[in-house]
Scaffold this motif. Structure first.
Motif, PDB file in Angstrom:
ATOM      1  N   VAL A  30       0.818  -1.201   0.000  1.00 51.08           N
ATOM      2  CA  VAL A  30       0.000   0.000   0.000  1.00 51.08           C
ATOM      3  C   VAL A  30       0.860   1.263   0.000  1.00 51.08           C
ATOM      4  N   ALA A  31       1.934   1.232   0.758  1.00 51.36           N
ATOM      5  CA  ALA A  31       2.713   2.456   0.946  1.00 51.36           C
ATOM      6  C   ALA A  31       4.158   2.257   0.509  1.00 51.36           C
ATOM      7  N   ALA A  32       5.057   2.563   1.408  1.00 52.18           N
ATOM      8  CA  ALA A  32       6.490   2.592   1.107  1.00 52.18           C
ATOM      9  C   ALA A  32       7.051   1.197   0.818  1.00 52.18           C
ATOM     10  N   GLN A  33       8.177   1.200   0.145  1.00 54.68           N
ATOM     11  CA  GLN A  33       8.857  -0.054  -0.130  1.00 54.68           C
ATOM     12  C   GLN A  33       9.438  -0.624   1.162  1.00 54.68           C
ATOM     13  N   ARG A  34       9.738  -1.920   1.140  1.00 57.11           N
ATOM     14  CA  ARG A  34      10.217  -2.612   2.326  1.00 57.11           C
ATOM     15  C   ARG A  34      11.482  -3.380   2.015  1.00 57.11           C
ATOM     16  N   TYR A  35      12.330  -3.481   3.040  1.00 59.80           N
ATOM     17  CA  TYR A  35      13.497  -4.350   2.942  1.00 59.80           C
ATOM     18  C   TYR A  35      13.073  -5.758   3.338  1.00 59.80           C
ATOM     19  N   VAL A  36      13.392  -6.718   2.495  1.00 62.60           N
ATOM     20  CA  VAL A  36      13.086  -8.115   2.779  1.00 62.60           C
ATOM     21  C   VAL A  36      14.404  -8.829   3.032  1.00 62.60           C
ATOM     22  N   LEU A  37      14.447  -9.591   4.114  1.00 63.45           N
ATOM     23  CA  LEU A  37      15.646 -10.313   4.519  1.00 63.45           C
ATOM     24  C   LEU A  37      15.503 -11.783   4.168  1.00 63.45           C
ATOM     25  N   THR A  38      16.591 -12.358   3.663  1.00 63.77           N
ATOM     26  CA  THR A  38      16.613 -13.762   3.281  1.00 63.77           C
ATOM     27  C   THR A  38      17.867 -14.398   3.854  1.00 63.77           C
ATOM     28  N   LEU A  39      17.738 -15.613   4.339  1.00 69.24           N
ATOM     29  CA  LEU A  39      18.863 -16.376   4.862  1.00 69.24           C
ATOM     30  C   LEU A  39      19.707 -16.887   3.697  1.00 69.24           C
ATOM     31  N   THR A  40      21.020 -16.743   3.789  1.00 72.77           N
ATOM     32  CA  THR A  40      21.926 -17.286   2.772  1.00 72.77           C
ATOM     33  C   THR A  40      22.314 -18.712   3.166  1.00 72.77           C
ATOM     34  N   ASP A  41      23.028 -19.394   2.278  1.00 72.07           N
ATOM     35  CA  ASP A  41      23.538 -20.730   2.608  1.00 72.07           C
ATOM     36  C   ASP A  41      24.476 -20.649   3.814  1.00 72.07           C
ATOM     37  N   ALA A  42      25.306 -19.604   3.858  1.00 74.72           N
ATOM     38  CA  ALA A  42      26.205 -19.416   5.007  1.00 74.72           C
ATOM     39  C   ALA A  42      25.399 -19.178   6.282  1.00 74.72           C
ATOM     40  N   GLY A  43      24.299 -18.461   6.180  1.00 73.01           N
ATOM     41  CA  GLY A  43      23.429 -18.234   7.330  1.00 73.01           C
ATOM     42  C   GLY A  43      22.793 -19.521   7.820  1.00 73.01           C
ATOM     43  N   ARG A  44      22.352 -20.362   6.891  1.00 69.79           N
ATOM     44  CA  ARG A  44      21.770 -21.650   7.267  1.00 69.79           C
ATOM     45  C   ARG A  44      22.826 -22.520   7.939  1.00 69.79           C
ATOM     46  N   ASP A  45      24.044 -22.520   7.391  1.00 69.71           N
ATOM     47  CA  ASP A  45      25.129 -23.294   8.004  1.00 69.71           C
ATOM     48  C   ASP A  45      25.413 -22.809   9.424  1.00 69.71           C
ATOM     49  N   GLU A  46      25.433 -21.492   9.614  1.00 65.99           N
ATOM     50  CA  GLU A  46      25.674 -20.915  10.940  1.00 65.99           C
ATOM     51  C   GLU A  46      24.555 -21.305  11.901  1.00 65.99           C
ATOM     52  N   LEU A  47      23.321 -21.241  11.449  1.00 67.20           N
ATOM     53  CA  LEU A  47      22.184 -21.636  12.285  1.00 67.20           C
ATOM     54  C   LEU A  47      22.328 -23.091  12.717  1.00 67.20           C
ATOM     55  N   LEU A  48      22.588 -23.980  11.784  1.00 64.10           N
ATOM     56  CA  LEU A  48      22.712 -25.405  12.107  1.00 64.10           C
ATOM     57  C   LEU A  48      23.892 -25.660  13.031  1.00 64.10           C
ATOM     58  N   ARG A  49      24.995 -24.960  12.832  1.00 60.13           N
ATOM     59  CA  ARG A  49      26.159 -25.101  13.710  1.00 60.13           C
ATOM     60  C   ARG A  49      25.795 -24.713  15.140  1.00 60.13           C
ATOM     61  N   ARG A  50      25.104 -23.588  15.275  1.00 55.05           N
ATOM     62  CA  ARG A  50      24.740 -23.107  16.617  1.00 55.05           C
ATOM     63  C   ARG A  50      23.705 -24.006  17.284  1.00 55.05           C
ATOM     64  N   LEU A  51      22.843 -24.622  16.510  1.00 51.65           N
ATOM     65  CA  LEU A  51      21.868 -25.554  17.076  1.00 51.65           C
ATOM     66  C   LEU A  51      22.519 -26.884  17.455  1.00 51.65           C
ATOM     67  N   ARG A  52      23.464 -27.332  16.630  1.00 52.25           N
ATOM     68  CA  ARG A  52      24.155 -28.597  16.886  1.00 52.25           C
ATOM     69  C   ARG A  52      25.008 -28.538  18.146  1.00 52.25           C
ATOM     70  N   ASP A  53      25.664 -27.399  18.331  1.00 53.48           N
ATOM     71  CA  ASP A  53      26.643 -27.283  19.412  1.00 53.48           C
ATOM     72  C   ASP A  53      26.449 -25.979  20.174  1.00 53.48           C
ATOM     73  N   PRO A  54      25.340 -25.860  20.900  1.00 54.06           N
ATOM     74  CA  PRO A  54      25.121 -24.621  21.652  1.00 54.06           C
ATOM     75  C   PRO A  54      26.172 -24.458  22.757  1.00 54.06           C
TER      76      PRO A  54
END
Length: 143
Positions: free
Chosen positions: A61-85
């Motif tokens: 309706v109004a102003a444009q928005r920034y959309v954020l997307t996870l990269t492959d490196a981001g997914r790897d970081e997420l899985l690493r942190r979940l695997r070994d908190p």
């Protein structure tokens, strides 16, 4: 933990900043409120590190928005942190529940169970409030 919250929510799909903030607040806002002053700098650092990408989409309706997307490196970081908190993420109640919220994203069930076993081990270990240096004392040593 803020980075883990961001990674976990974006693993479920791209989000614009406002929606991401709303989801972060829904999960952790009652214990640790999140301000724009902490969320957006964290997002910027993660974009610079290549964990996220940001692109502009026109607003509905109004102003444009920034959309954020996870990269492959981001997914790897997420899985690493979940695997070994970190140990403090296992022992701290609020931090552990953040781990728990995204633990199902680990594809290997045995890795999920290993994290849960670490929490159980912590919970089953008798608490000690007295220490000799870094070593906790048993009750019979205190008397």
């Amino acid at each position: 933990m803020l980075e883990l919250l961001i990674l976990g929510h974006l693993a479920q799909g791209p989000l614009h900043g406002y929606e991401l903030r709303r989801r972060v607040e829904q999960l952790s806002g009652h214990t640790r409120p999140v301000s724009d002053g902490s969320l957006y700098p964290a997002i910027n650092r993660m974009v610079k590190r290549g964990l996220l990408t940001r692109h502009i989409e026109p607003g509905a309706v109004a102003a444009q928005r920034y959309v954020l997307t996870l990269t492959d490196a981001g997914r790897d970081e997420l899985l690493r942190r979940l695997r070994d908190p970190a140990q403090h993420e296992i022992t701290d109640h609020a931090r552990f529940f953040t781990i728990l919220a995204f633990l199902s994203l680990l594809p290997d069930v045995e890795e999920q169970h290993a994290v849960l076993r670490r929490r159980l081990e912590f919970l089953e270990t008798p608490a000690s409030f007295f220490y000799d240096g870094d070593r906790p004392l048993r009750a019979e040593e205190v008397a």
